[in-house]
Write an enzyme that holds these catalytic residues in place. Structure first.
Site, mmCIF file in Angstrom:
data_model
loop_
_atom_site.group_PDB
_atom_site.id
_atom_site.type_symbol
_atom_site.label_atom_id
_atom_site.label_comp_id
_atom_site.label_asym_id
_atom_site.label_seq_id
_atom_site.Cartn_x
_atom_site.Cartn_y
_atom_site.Cartn_z
ATOM 1 C CB SER A 47 11.628 -29.897 31.116
ATOM 2 O OG SER A 47 12.753 -30.271 30.337
ATOM 3 C CG ASP B 274 20.318 -38.235 34.527
ATOM 4 O OD1 ASP B 274 20.786 -38.569 35.616
ATOM 5 O OD2 ASP B 274 19.093 -38.169 34.303
ATOM 6 C CG HIS C 265 12.520 -27.416 26.588
ATOM 7 N ND1 HIS C 265 13.551 -26.648 27.107
ATOM 8 C CD2 HIS C 265 12.236 -28.355 27.523
ATOM 9 C CE1 HIS C 265 13.877 -27.106 28.317
ATOM 10 N NE2 HIS C 265 13.095 -28.151 28.589
#
Length: 429
Positions: A107, A219, A361
């Site tokens: 992303s 992950d 983000h």
């Protein structure tokens, strides 16, 4: 007001991104349904990176870069930035020699929530302004690697044109996917190879290609805490995945420079949420990164931090393998995010204008600064590249050092500089 079912769909989508693992539910029908939901949510929450009504709040919040006036020249002299003859060796590749640019990753590379004003808009992928794969506008509005390279080669292709999913034409060769993990890199490499080979604009044998790859955050966020018996095993699995993906690129794409970016260390993000908690930060990090922010796994954080650090080192090690150091193909680590941190504001707290609404983000301003740092990294010698992003300088190719650095030309440059130093000392004695 959003109806309860709209909220449920968004929540379901976020949950899928947070637990992107193969299950018995991954049937063709369910995949088709998930794509339909993604397209619906993408349209429902607005084209945040294109429509002015969404861009203005980001500007008002100081989450975008300052617009560079037309009377301010581009920092570098682009003369000589493209070779007079197409180079035969990747070790003599100038920025203007790059004809095709592509991006692989998660992303962060897909541009999730860059202009988000709320948690729902994190679902929007603002690909056109991402660090490595966005070519929306120019460097004056959106400083990205493609927009920088376009100054040296206006015919560059492959960058994303704006907000888009990978199924949209506007995404072009930015094949990064929100929720992607290391295990997805092999499929992503295959898909990118097919896209390049099927693109009539690209001469596979002649055109030089630049591919950026960064993977790992999901992950760390959604996988390592699900294997409590052996979380360290993610490293060996990642090594297998990454090697197979890089070999796929190497064996199918001649004349390719791969920029391998180790993922950011998430310790900084954890500290930010603990420093000044907010509802948005709590909800955003809880859903998207439960392994780092969940209460059940907090006691394992120090181990997770060590795993992230070893992951970064593994990426840097793989990039040095001789099998990836050929004349028409190379992999070079660009470690700008290894020691990632967010600047402080004048009040002494983290400057939240660098982050998106979920506090995980990043904003457009951060993407611009990272693009500057990545550009600088490309001209710093291998083994001496900066591991921190900064916005204090803008490196330019020179007549003495016109090429993107590789392991080979970094060694050659070191030998040349050493010899020059010896000659200078002899002259001075």
């Amino acid at each position: 007001m959003w109806k309860w079912w709209q909220f449920y769909c968004a929540l379901l989508h976020i949950s899928v991104l947070a637990s992107d693992r193969k299950t018995v539910l991954d049937t063709p029908f369910n995949i088709m349904l998930h794509r339909a939901i993604r397209e619906w949510t993408f349209n429902a929450f607005g084209k945040t990176g294109i429509e002015e009504r969404y861009l203005q709040p980001a500007r008002n919040a100081n989450k975008t870069q300052e617009i560079i006036p037309d009377n301010v020249p581009f920092p570098c002299n682009v003369t000589g930035g493209r070779s007079s003859k197409v180079p035969e060796s990747v070790h003599k590749l100038r920025p203007g020699d790059i004809d095709v640019i592509a991006t692989m990753g998660d992303s962060l590379m897909a541009g999730a929530g860059i202009f988000a004003d709320n948690l729902f808009q994190i679902l929007i992928e603002n690909r056109g302004v991402t660090v490595t794969g966005g070519g929306q506008g120019t460097w004056r509005q959106y400083l990205t690697l493609p927009n920088i390279i376009k100054e040296f080669n206006p015919n560059l292709i492959g960058y994303a044109l704006g907000d888009s999913l990978t199924t949209d034409k506007a995404s072009q060769l930015n094949v990064a996917e929100s929720g992607a993990m290391s295990a997805d890199m092999v499929y992503m490499a295959d898909m990118l190879v097919k896209k390049i080979k099927n693109d009539p604009r690209i001469d596979l044998q002649k055109d030089w290609k630049f591919i950026s790859l960064m993977i790992g955050s999901n992950d760390f966020c959604s996988k390592i805490c699900w294997i409590p018996a052996s979380p360290w095993s993610v490293l060996e699995t990642h090594k297998t995945d990454l090697l197979q993906a890089l070999r796929t690129l190497r064996d199918n794409l001649p004349r390719t420079f791969v920029a391998l970016l180790p993922p950011p260390h998430l310790k900084a993000m954890v500290e930010i949420r603990e420093e000044k908690p907010s509802l948005n930060c709590f909800l955003g990090t809880k859903f998207v990164c439960s392994c780092m922010f969940g209460l059940t796994s907090w006691r394992f954080r120090s181990m997770y931090y060590d795993i992230i650090q070893q992951w970064q080192k593994l990426d840097m090690e793989i990039a040095t393998y001789s099998e990836f150091q050929r004349d028409d193909f190379t992999v070079v680590t660009q470690p700008i995010l290894v020691n990632f941190s967010i600047p402080f504001a004048s009040n002494g707290y983290t400057d939240m204008t660098y982050l998106s609404s979920d506090c995980l983000h990043v904003s457009q301003k951060t993407n611009a600064f990272l693009a500057n740092s990545l550009w600088n990294n490309l001209f710093e010698p291998v083994g001496a590249k900066s591991t921190k992003w900064n916005n204090n300088k803008f490196r330019c190719p020179t007549q003495e050092k016109p090429y993107l650095t590789t392991m080979l030309n970094s060694k050659q440059q070191s030998v040349t500089e050493t010899a020059a130093t010896i000659r200078t000392r002899n002259i001075g004695t």
